[in-house]
Design a protein around this motif. Structure first.
Motif, short mmCIF file in Angstrom:
data_model
loop_
_atom_site.label_atom_id
_atom_site.label_comp_id
_atom_site.label_asym_id
_atom_site.label_seq_id
_atom_site.Cartn_x
_atom_site.Cartn_y
_atom_site.Cartn_z
N ASP A 1 -9.88 31.06 -29.16
CA ASP A 1 -8.19 31.42 -29.77
C ASP A 1 -7.50 31.91 -28.85
N THR B 1 0.10 17.84 -31.81
CA THR B 1 -0.17 18.73 -32.46
C THR B 1 1.15 19.68 -32.83
N LYS B 2 2.54 19.09 -32.82
CA LYS B 2 3.59 19.93 -31.98
C LYS B 2 3.63 21.16 -32.52
N VAL B 3 3.73 20.82 -34.43
CA VAL B 3 3.61 22.09 -35.00
C VAL B 3 3.16 23.67 -34.45
N ASN B 4 1.51 22.98 -34.72
CA ASN B 4 0.69 23.69 -34.50
C ASN B 4 0.64 24.43 -32.94
N LEU B 5 0.80 23.47 -31.97
CA LEU B 5 1.34 23.92 -30.50
C LEU B 5 2.08 25.34 -30.62
N ALA C 1 3.06 26.85 -32.34
CA ALA C 1 2.43 28.42 -33.50
C ALA C 1 2.21 28.76 -32.55
N GLU C 2 1.08 28.00 -32.13
CA GLU C 2 0.57 28.94 -31.03
C GLU C 2 0.93 29.33 -29.96
N LYS D 1 2.28 32.54 -31.03
CA LYS D 1 1.50 33.31 -31.52
C LYS D 1 1.50 34.38 -30.02
#
Ligand code: GDP
Ligand code: MG
Length: 291
Positions: free
Chosen positions: A155, A185-189, A191-192, A195
């Motif tokens: 993570d 995976t733009k949205v995940n990126l 979000a990551e 975070k």
């Protein structure tokens, strides 16, 4: 090292004896080809046309000098020094899509700050590709700075947490966090990285001192799109423009500053750890037409 930034623009002046519509039209087209936005190119050339009509510019050489001065003036407000945290450690979060030069920039920054006598900690939070942490480790060894890394797939928030904690324990002056940059995976990126930003803020009691987006000068208008997406998620503090060595499309630097209003903190001028400079509007403008 900044050479031929505006090769096409420079070429417009070759063999010209007078300032006429032909020269001004070619100049406008060449600026657009060099990735200056159409709106800005038109505005710049109209200002120059006006000065020529009023007799303030009479030769193509004077026109070129006036353009250079205007570029320096436009970029001057976007010079800014790197921010130092009010308490140790200062933390830089380095963002950007794959291949723009994040890891290389981190190595250059580590080298630069080590030269200044600082204790630097790198954080390999690009855990998406196995090669990414390896690449950063090679640089950490070469430059001679500390690094915190975990296994592939770890993570990124946890790696960031470890990195900041280790830096606090060891009394590091500067922590530089490498991030993943896959785009599909733009949205995940986003979000990551958001975070990671929160982890840093929680541990430091303030947001990362620099949230720097690395942009590749050679990719044109895409850089602007990337900057918008990252800025929305992370409230960027500045930009690093890489690969300014050997691009003839440096107009993107103008376009980005005018459209986003973000400072350019650093420029990348090659693949070696010494190939990093603080952005200077004057120097950039001076080198625009250099052969
Ligand atoms: N010519 C040039 N190449 C660069 C520059 N910065 C990075 N690179 C190269 O761009 C490629 C991708 O760099 P890397 O740091 O791995 O990008 P990342 O995926 O964003 O971490 C590598 O081959 C680097 O050597 C630069 O300022 N100029
Ligand atoms: Mg990388």
């Amino acid at each position: 090292m900044l050479k031929g930034l505006f090769k096409r623009v420079a070429a417009v002046f070759t063999g010209r004896a007078v300032i006429d519509d032909d020269l001004l039209d070619d100049l406008e087209a060449a600026l657009i080809q060099a990735d200056v936005s159409a709106g800005l190119a038109v505005r710049l050339v109209e200002e120059l046309r006006d000065q020529a009509e009023r007799g303030k510019l009479t030769t193509p050489d004077q026109l070129r000098q006036a353009l250079q001065d205007k570029v320096a003036e436009l970029l001057q407000p976007f010079e800014a020094p790197l921010v130092k945290g009010k308490e140790r450690p200062t933390v830089f979060l380095i963002l950007g899509v794959n291949g723009v030069g994040k890891t290389t920039t981190i190595a250059k920054l580590a080298y630069r700050h080590k030269q200044m006598g600082q204790k630097v900690m790198l954080v390999a939070a690009d855990t998406f590709r196995a090669a990414a942490a390896e690449q950063l480790k090679v640089w950490a060894d070469r430059v001679g700075v500390d690094i915190v890394a975990q296994k592939i797939g770890a993570d990124p928030g946890a790696v960031t947490f470890d990195g900041v904690k280790a830096a606090q324990a060891r009394g590091s002056n500067l922590v530089i966090v490498d991030t993943a940059g896959r785009l599909h995976t733009k949205v995940n990126l986003m979000a990551e990285v958001e975070k990671m930003g929160r982890v840093i803020e929680r541990e430091l009691g303030r947001p990362a001192d620099e949230r720097l987006l690395v942009l590749d000068a050679t990719i044109g208008q895409n850089a602007l799109l990337q900057a918008r997406v990252f800025h929305e998620s992370l409230d960027l503090t500045g930009l690093v423009i890489t690969k300014l060595d050997g691009t003839a499309k440096a107009g993107i630097v103008l376009t980005i500053t005018q459209e986003l209003g973000l400072p350019i903190k650093l420029v990348g001028l090659g693949e070696k750890m010494t190939d990093l400079e603080v952005f200077s509007a004057q120097r950039f403008a001076e080198q625009m037409f250099a052969e």
